[in-house]
Scaffold this motif. Structure first.
Motif, PDB file in Angstrom:
ATOM      1  N   TRP A  12       0.842  -1.189   0.000  1.00 48.46           N
ATOM      2  CA  TRP A  12       0.000   0.000   0.000  1.00 48.46           C
ATOM      3  C   TRP A  12       0.877   1.237   0.000  1.00 48.46           C
ATOM      4  O   TRP A  12       1.966   1.241   0.594  1.00 48.46           O
TER       5      TRP A  12
ATOM      6  N   SER B   4       4.617   4.538   2.201  1.00 46.75           N
ATOM      7  CA  SER B   4       4.443   3.184   1.657  1.00 46.75           C
ATOM      8  C   SER B   4       4.771   2.136   2.705  1.00 46.75           C
ATOM      9  O   SER B   4       5.609   2.359   3.584  1.00 46.75           O
TER      10      SER B   4
ATOM     11  N   ARG C  62      -3.075  -1.619   6.344  1.00 51.65           N
ATOM     12  CA  ARG C  62      -2.881  -0.463   5.467  1.00 51.65           C
ATOM     13  C   ARG C  62      -2.783   0.851   6.251  1.00 51.65           C
ATOM     14  O   ARG C  62      -2.241   1.838   5.741  1.00 51.65           O
TER      15      ARG C  62
ATOM     16  N   GLU D 146      -9.795   3.992  -1.106  1.00 51.89           N
ATOM     17  CA  GLU D 146      -8.769   3.046  -1.568  1.00 51.89           C
ATOM     18  C   GLU D 146      -9.043   2.697  -3.019  1.00 51.89           C
ATOM     19  O   GLU D 146     -10.202   2.490  -3.409  1.00 51.89           O
TER      20      GLU D 146
ATOM     21  N   VAL E 210      -5.477   5.785  -0.494  1.00 52.55           N
ATOM     22  CA  VAL E 210      -4.421   4.784  -0.455  1.00 52.55           C
ATOM     23  C   VAL E 210      -4.505   3.944  -1.725  1.00 52.55           C
ATOM     24  O   VAL E 210      -5.597   3.638  -2.214  1.00 52.55           O
TER      25      VAL E 210
ATOM     26  N   ASP F 109      -3.583   0.353  -3.591  1.00 54.62           N
ATOM     27  CA  ASP F 109      -3.322  -1.063  -3.336  1.00 54.62           C
ATOM     28  C   ASP F 109      -2.468  -1.604  -4.480  1.00 54.62           C
ATOM     29  O   ASP F 109      -2.909  -1.649  -5.635  1.00 54.62           O
TER      30      ASP F 109
END
Length: 308
Positions: free
Chosen positions: A35, A67, A124, A279, A302, A304
Motif C-alpha cells: 500500500w 508506503s 494499510r 482506496e 491509499v 493497493d
C-alpha cells in the motif's frame, strides 16, 4: 530489474509505467510495496507545479513517502531483514526518474536503515506513520495544543496524539459541517467559539490567513504552531503585539517522532483507524491522484499495489 511506478512527468501530467531500478548494494533491501498513501499536501504541490525549488526537485519524478510492504531481498549486510514488514518513507532507486520522494512503486530499493519495522497487524493504516510522526513533531515543538485549526487528516492526528500523550482533549475548528460529526473531542465552527485565551494553537489547515485567525484567540504570551506548509503568510501586527504572541514553525518529523508514535501504537494508546477514506487499485492511480487532491470527501487516499 524493473518496477511499475507512479511518475509525475510534468505538472498535472501523471503516468503509471515501468522504470529500471538501480542495483542493490550490500546494505540495501528490496521491498515489495503493498500500500502507498497519496499526500494531499506535499504531493499536491508537486502535481500542481507549485512546490518551491529545493535539492532533488525536478521532473520526471516518482512521488510518495507513505508506503508499506515486505522486505523480499537484501544485500549481503542486510540479509537478516528479509521477511520484515516495513514502512518506507521514500526511495531514490530509479535510473530514469528522480526519487522525490520515490515510494509510490510496486518494488523499491533503499538503504536498510531507512526502512522502519512496524507490526503487520496495523495493515494499510501503517501508511499513516509519516503523517502521525509529523503530527507528533508539531506537538513536541510547541506543547500539547488546546486548539487545533483544521480537521483534515493532520488535524485529526494532532488531536488523537495529544490525547494519547495524556493531554486534555483539544478544541478543533473546521468550517466544513461534514467534518464536525461525533468525535472524542469537540469539533466546532470557529464562528461559534467565543474563547480568546488559548495557550497553544496548532494550525493544521495550511490557510493563508491562519496567523490572523490564531493571534486573535491567544492568551497573552501564547504560542501559535504552524504545522502546515504555506507558500506565503502575513498577519496584522496589532493582534500579535497586544498578546505578545509567539510563533513556531514545525518542519519535518525526526526518528524520535517515529519511535514515539510506534510506542503509542504498541501501547494501544493511539488508534489510526477510520482515517483512510478512499482506496483504489494502483492500476487506477491516474484517477486516484486528482481525486485525492480535489474531492472534499477524500480525507486520505491509499493505493493497493498487490495486484500489480
Amino acid at each position: 530489474m524493473d518496477t511499475t511506478a507512479v511518475i509525475l512527468e510534468a505538472p498535472e501530467r501523471l503516468a503509471l509505467r515501468s522504470l529500471a531500478l538501480v542495483a542493490m548494494t550490500a546494505g540495501d533491501i528490496r521491498v515489495e510495496i503493498e500500500w502507498s498513501g497519496v499526500s494531499s499536501g506535499t504531493e499536491k504541490l508537486l502535481w500542481s507545479g507549485q512546490m518551491p525549488a529545493f535539492p532533488g526537485m525536478g521532473y520526471p519524478l516518482v512521488p510518495g513517502y507513505e508506503s508499506i510492504g515486505r522486505v523480499v531481498d537484501a544485500g549481503a549486510d542486510a540479509r537478516a531483514r528479509i521477511g520484515e514488514w516495513v514502512f518506507v518513507p521514500g526511495a531514490n532507486c530509479y535510473r530514469d526518474a528522480r526519487g522525490l520522494f520515490g515510494g509510490t512503486a510496486r518494488t523499491v530499493i533503499l538503504p536498510q536503515a531507512r526502512a522502519i519495522p512496524i507490526r503487520e497487524s496495523i495493515g494499510r493504516d501503517g501508511i499513516l506513520l509519516a503523517l502521525a510522526a509529523t503530527a507528533r513533531h508539531a506537538i513536541a515543538a510547541g506543547g500539547v495544543p488546546d486548539l487545533v485549526i483544521g480537521h483534515g487528516i493532520l488535524g485529526r492526528l494532532i488531536a488523537r496524539i495529544a490525547m494519547a500523550m495524556g493531554g486534555a482533549a483539544p478544541t478543533v475548528w473546521d468550517t466544513n459541517p461534514a467534518r464536525r460529526d461525533n468525535f472524542d473531542y469537540p469539533v466546532i465552527d470557529p464562528a461559534a467559539d467565543d474563547r480568546r485565551d488559548y495557550a497553544v494553537i496548532c494550525d493544521a489547515s495550511g490557510a493563508t490567513d491562519a496567523l490572523d485567525l490564531a493571534f486573535a484567540r491567544l492568551r497573552k504570551g501564547g504560542e501559535v504552531v504552524l504545522a502546515g506548509f504555506y507558500d506565503r503568510l502575513s498577519f496584522a501586527f496589532p493582534q500579535a503585539f497586544m498578546r505578545e504572541a509567539r510563533m513556531r514553525i514545525s518542519a519535518e518529523f525526526t526518528p524520535a517522532d517515529v519511535a514515539a508514535v510506534i510506542a503509542l501504537l504498541d501501547a494501544g494508546s493511539l488508534n489510526l483507524g477510520g482515517l483512510i477514506t478512499h482506496e483504489r487499485p494502483a492500476s487506477q492511480a491516474l484517477d486516484a491522484y486528482p481525486q485525492a487532491f480535489t474531492d472534499p470527501e477524500c480525507l486520505k487516499m491509499v493505493l493497493d499495489w498487490k495486484t500489480i
